[in-house]
Design a protein around this motif. Structure first.
Motif, short mmCIF file in Angstrom:
data_model
loop_
_atom_site.label_atom_id
_atom_site.label_comp_id
_atom_site.label_asym_id
_atom_site.label_seq_id
_atom_site.Cartn_x
_atom_site.Cartn_y
_atom_site.Cartn_z
N PHE A 56 1.02 -1.06 0.23
CA PHE A 56 0.13 0.05 -0.02
C PHE A 56 1.03 1.25 -0.20
CE2 PHE A 56 -3.04 -3.07 1.21
CZ PHE A 56 -4.36 -2.39 1.41
N THR A 98 -2.32 -0.97 -4.10
CA THR A 98 -3.42 -0.24 -3.30
C THR A 98 -2.93 1.35 -3.19
OG1 THR A 98 -4.65 -2.18 -2.78
CG2 THR A 98 -5.28 -0.04 -1.97
N ARG A 122 -5.29 -0.36 -7.33
CA ARG A 122 -6.52 0.15 -6.90
C ARG A 122 -6.38 1.43 -6.21
NH1 ARG A 122 -6.14 -4.48 -4.30
NH2 ARG A 122 -7.36 -5.59 -5.68
N GLN A 393 -2.43 -8.93 -8.96
CA GLN A 393 -3.55 -8.50 -8.33
C GLN A 393 -4.77 -9.19 -8.70
OE1 GLN A 393 -4.52 -4.52 -10.27
NE2 GLN A 393 -4.32 -3.45 -8.36
#
Length: 406
Positions: A56, A98, A122, A393
């Motif tokens: 992340f 992400t 994302r 992913q």
């Protein structure tokens, strides 16, 4: 149904345990088993490598490519949208699956990624940063001209507000535009033309209203905050995460511990700006001075927060620095007293918890979405981007390092 087996390597599962020899089985985009002696239909040989959860970055700007105001003014309005296709690919290529965009990206960028029109992490949106008149996001120049970083348009409303009533309406506008989180500025910052980064912005009544309206929409608030008092204003009114936190003091740290607030340090932003200036980028004097100021203060502030036990999630402010260099943040976090496992936890499960995505992402556990990164060697943070072998992913291979034959 095809079962993909990742075998022969170690697994850092993100739960806090050290890397262990293990296999991972993925089916229909989900992790279905983690253990030893597992089987599958398609085999990914991870010998000599470590399998990580998808990483992340909780603070990026996908629509920015460096602190270059002169360049911004000369850039056609639509060009950053096309450039974002490449910034998203560069982000994904270092294992970041992400991100939380800390202002600039709009709903179209998110939908394009979701629909598979562009390949990238994302993306969760804040749309635009809210600040007071004369604050971090006020584009007013001494000449009276306006030089916004992000030109307002129907999908990205202007973010300058004063008073609780304006703040309430603006939060609702951002939610209408697709915001997944509300971003506010409770201090000045590096780009502020007329705001001291050490000064506090917004009053308690304004921040309380913003947090209340965000909560009514089921989302949280992140606060750009350098100054200790700006941090305190945010935390005592319920802001979930402090971004940057470069001038933390003991009072602010104690308050964050008491309220359970998160810190997203973005340690690479200041040094990255100074390197860009040294390499010839035209960085305005006020930005250069602010970058020097935060570079000198940031490491000590974050060391204090780490030692005290403040919750840390990885974020980089990438966009201020070049896209694809996000993992340069990891050794800086280690230099602030975090172990290698703690650094990676901040970039995986801790970050997922901050973003309330930990039911689906952030660790290698059965039932979770199969966001996986395969890296050569172990979990030491130095040079990790160069050791990324493959990125998955939802179980799909989305990046693989090119190999050359001999």
């Amino acid at each position: 149904m095809t079962r993909t087996l990742f075998t022969g390597g170690h697994v850092f599962d993100g739960t806090g345990a050290p890397p262990q020899p293990a296999d991972v089985v993925v089916e229909e985009g989900r992790i279905v088993a983690v253990g030893t002696g597992l089987d599958g239909d398609d085999v990914v040989d991870c010998t000599g490598s470590t399998v990580l959860p998808g990483l992340f970055d909780c603070h990026v700007h996908l629509m920015v490519n460096g602190l270059d105001p002169e360049g911004w003014r000369a850039t056609p309005f639509s060009l950053p949208f096309f450039q974002a296709v490449h910034t998203m690919r560069a982000t994904l290529a270092v294992g970041i699956t992400t991100v939380r965009d800390a202002c600039g990206a709009d709903l179209g960028l998110q939908v394009a990624q979701q629909q598979g029109l562009i390949r990238g992490p994302r993306t969760f949106l804040s749309i635009e940063q809210l600040s007071q008149t004369g604050g971090q996001n006020d584009p007013w120049e001494p000449s009276g001209c306006l030089s916004p970083v992000f030109v307002p348009h129907p999908g990205r409303p202007d973010g300058v507000v004063d008073g609780p009533d304006q703040a309430r309406r603006k939060v609702r506008e951002m939610v209408r535009a697709g915001a997944n989180v509300i971003k506010i500025a409770t201090s000045g910052g590096v780009v502020s033309p007329r705001a001291d980064p050490r000064a506090a912005h917004f009053g308690d009544d304004e921040v309380a209203m913003i947090v209340r309206e965000a909560a009514a929409a089921g989302i949280s608030v992140m606060a750009h905050a350098y100054s200790a008092e700006g941090i305190n204003i945010a935390v005592r009114n319920g802001v979930r995460s402090i971004e940057h936190g470069y001038f933390l003091d003991d009072e602010a740290i104690d308050l964050m511990l008491d309220r359970g607030s998160w810190l997203v340090p973005t340690l690479m932003a200041g040094p990255g700006t100074l390197r860009a200036a040294a390499a010839g980028m035209s960085v305005p004097e006020h930005m250069l001075a602010n970058a020097k100021l935060i570079t000198e203060a940031s490491m000590d502030s974050v060391r204090g927060a780490v030692a005290a036990g403040v919750k840390i999630a990885m974020g980089t402010d990438t966009g201020v620095t070049p896209h694809g260099q996000n993992l340069d943040e990891l050794p800086l976090m280690a230099a602030c007293g975090m172990t290698h496992a703690q650094v990676l936890h901040a970039a995986t499960l801790s970050a997922a918890r901050l973003m309330r995505l930990d039911d689906e992402l952030g660790s290698v556990e059965p039932g979770k979405r199969a966001d996986l990164v395969v890296i050569r060697g172990g979990i030491e943070p130095d040079g990790m981007a160069d050791r990324v072998v493959a990125v998955y992913q939802d179980g799909e291979l989305v990046h693989q390092r090119a190999t050359t034959g001999g």
